[in-house]
Motif scaffolding. Structure first.
Motif, mmCIF file in Angstrom:
data_model
loop_
_atom_site.group_PDB
_atom_site.id
_atom_site.type_symbol
_atom_site.label_atom_id
_atom_site.label_comp_id
_atom_site.label_asym_id
_atom_site.label_seq_id
_atom_site.Cartn_x
_atom_site.Cartn_y
_atom_site.Cartn_z
ATOM 1 N N GLN A 290 6.080 56.719 44.681
ATOM 2 C CA GLN A 290 5.754 58.079 44.242
ATOM 3 C C GLN A 290 5.266 58.925 45.423
ATOM 4 O O GLN A 290 5.586 60.104 45.520
ATOM 5 C CB GLN A 290 4.691 58.043 43.141
ATOM 6 C CG GLN A 290 5.193 57.461 41.837
ATOM 7 C CD GLN A 290 4.065 57.158 40.871
ATOM 8 O OE1 GLN A 290 2.984 56.731 41.255
ATOM 9 N NE2 GLN A 290 4.331 57.376 39.585
ATOM 10 N N GLN A 291 4.493 58.316 46.315
ATOM 11 C CA GLN A 291 4.016 59.034 47.501
ATOM 12 C C GLN A 291 5.179 59.456 48.384
ATOM 13 O O GLN A 291 5.206 60.575 48.904
ATOM 14 C CB GLN A 291 3.044 58.163 48.300
ATOM 15 C CG GLN A 291 1.709 57.964 47.618
ATOM 16 C CD GLN A 291 0.810 57.006 48.377
ATOM 17 O OE1 GLN A 291 1.182 56.448 49.414
ATOM 18 N NE2 GLN A 291 -0.383 56.793 47.847
ATOM 19 N N ALA A 292 6.165 58.580 48.555
ATOM 20 C CA ALA A 292 7.327 58.901 49.384
ATOM 21 C C ALA A 292 8.125 60.053 48.767
ATOM 22 O O ALA A 292 8.548 60.974 49.488
ATOM 23 C CB ALA A 292 8.221 57.667 49.529
ATOM 24 N N LYS A 293 8.293 60.036 47.456
ATOM 25 C CA LYS A 293 9.029 61.113 46.786
ATOM 26 C C LYS A 293 8.282 62.431 46.933
ATOM 27 O O LYS A 293 8.896 63.484 47.180
ATOM 28 C CB LYS A 293 9.233 60.774 45.310
ATOM 29 C CG LYS A 293 10.097 61.758 44.589
ATOM 30 C CD LYS A 293 10.411 61.293 43.189
ATOM 31 C CE LYS A 293 11.291 62.320 42.500
ATOM 32 N NZ LYS A 293 11.685 61.908 41.168
ATOM 33 N N LEU A 294 6.970 62.412 46.803
ATOM 34 C CA LEU A 294 6.178 63.620 46.961
ATOM 35 C C LEU A 294 6.290 64.162 48.389
ATOM 36 O O LEU A 294 6.415 65.374 48.582
ATOM 37 C CB LEU A 294 4.719 63.364 46.601
ATOM 38 C CG LEU A 294 3.784 64.556 46.760
ATOM 39 C CD1 LEU A 294 4.183 65.686 45.824
ATOM 40 C CD2 LEU A 294 2.353 64.153 46.526
ATOM 41 N N GLN A 295 6.276 63.288 49.378
ATOM 42 C CA GLN A 295 6.415 63.732 50.768
ATOM 43 C C GLN A 295 7.751 64.434 50.985
ATOM 44 O O GLN A 295 7.818 65.416 51.712
ATOM 45 C CB GLN A 295 6.266 62.542 51.731
ATOM 46 C CG GLN A 295 4.840 62.086 51.912
ATOM 47 C CD GLN A 295 3.916 63.222 52.333
ATOM 48 O OE1 GLN A 295 4.214 63.995 53.239
ATOM 49 N NE2 GLN A 295 2.786 63.324 51.648
ATOM 50 N N GLU A 296 8.791 63.931 50.349
ATOM 51 C CA GLU A 296 10.109 64.593 50.433
ATOM 52 C C GLU A 296 10.017 65.999 49.856
ATOM 53 O O GLU A 296 10.565 66.942 50.422
ATOM 54 C CB GLU A 296 11.161 63.792 49.667
ATOM 55 C CG GLU A 296 11.562 62.502 50.316
ATOM 56 C CD GLU A 296 12.522 61.696 49.440
ATOM 57 O OE1 GLU A 296 13.125 62.276 48.505
ATOM 58 O OE2 GLU A 296 12.654 60.484 49.697
ATOM 59 N N MET A 297 9.332 66.144 48.732
ATOM 60 C CA MET A 297 9.189 67.451 48.101
ATOM 61 C C MET A 297 8.371 68.405 48.986
ATOM 62 O O MET A 297 8.703 69.582 49.099
ATOM 63 C CB MET A 297 8.507 67.327 46.726
ATOM 64 C CG MET A 297 9.363 66.658 45.679
ATOM 65 S SD MET A 297 8.467 66.315 44.146
ATOM 66 C CE MET A 297 7.953 67.947 43.682
ATOM 67 N N LEU A 298 7.338 67.892 49.619
ATOM 68 C CA LEU A 298 6.490 68.723 50.458
ATOM 69 C C LEU A 298 7.231 69.187 51.708
ATOM 70 O O LEU A 298 6.968 70.269 52.231
ATOM 71 C CB LEU A 298 5.213 67.975 50.873
ATOM 72 C CG LEU A 298 4.193 67.734 49.767
ATOM 73 C CD1 LEU A 298 3.068 66.836 50.264
ATOM 74 C CD2 LEU A 298 3.624 69.050 49.253
ATOM 75 N N GLN A 299 8.163 68.379 52.202
ATOM 76 C CA GLN A 299 8.914 68.735 53.405
ATOM 77 C C GLN A 299 10.086 69.655 53.109
ATOM 78 O O GLN A 299 10.646 70.258 54.019
ATOM 79 C CB GLN A 299 9.386 67.471 54.117
ATOM 80 C CG GLN A 299 8.224 66.656 54.678
ATOM 81 C CD GLN A 299 8.651 65.305 55.184
ATOM 82 O OE1 GLN A 299 9.798 64.911 55.079
ATOM 83 N NE2 GLN A 299 7.689 64.565 55.735
ATOM 84 N N ALA A 300 10.477 69.750 51.848
ATOM 85 C CA ALA A 300 11.636 70.582 51.483
ATOM 86 C C ALA A 300 11.301 72.048 51.501
ATOM 87 O O ALA A 300 10.231 72.512 51.487
ATOM 88 C CB ALA A 300 12.138 70.199 50.106
#
Length: 156
Positions: free
Chosen positions: A146-156
């Motif tokens: 879940q943390q990795a998916k959130l990081q992807e969202m934050l970088q988008a």
């Protein structure tokens, strides 16, 4: 200013995008001193008592729950899963028909796995609330996935 502005932006938008939030037209008004304000327009289809034109209590419950979740999110340095454990709403008087309804909340304590929030619902004057709320939220850390998916969202 929220503890983590990017996280707050994503999660508060998520709360507004939930179907029940969209159904009542919940709108973000802003945040000041980590106290968010949400609102919605009084609408005939949200009336619970047609003889008095009083807004349905479930609509006010949605407002209190969503603004309270935003208040917890404003305190979080990193993402967590939030679940409403308990909520109480005391009504002082009915909201005036035809006027916009606002909710403001403050997370006054983060303790272990629980967050404590107080809120108020008002119309024109925030010092004259028609309802007061108290809520507690369960806080659960994110899994690594879940943390990795959130990081992807934050970088988008």
């Amino acid at each position: 200013m929220p503890a983590n502005s990017d996280l707050y932006r994503i999660l508060s938008q998520h709360f507004l995008d939930l179907p029940h939030s969209r159904a009542i037209g919940l709108r973000y008004e802003g945040i000041r001193a980590r106290r968010p304000v949400l609102s919605f327009d009084w609408q005939p289809h949200l009336v619970g008592r047609h003889d008095t034109q009083t807004i349905h209590g479930g609509t006010i419950t949605t407002l209190v729950d969503m603004v309270s979740a935003c208040a917890v999110t404003a305190q979080l340095p990193s993402a967590e899963i939030l679940s409403t454990l308990d909520m109480r709403i005391d009504y002082m008087h009915p909201a005036t028909p035809g006027r916009r309804i606002y909710g403001r909340a403050e997370c006054y304590r983060l303790a272990g796995q629980v967050a404590f929030v107080r809120s108020s619902c008002y119309q024109e004057d925030s010092s004259d609330p028609f309802a007061l709320g108290m809520a507690t939220f369960m806080r659960t850390p994110l899994t690594p996935e879940q943390q990795a998916k959130l990081q992807e969202m934050l970088q988008a």
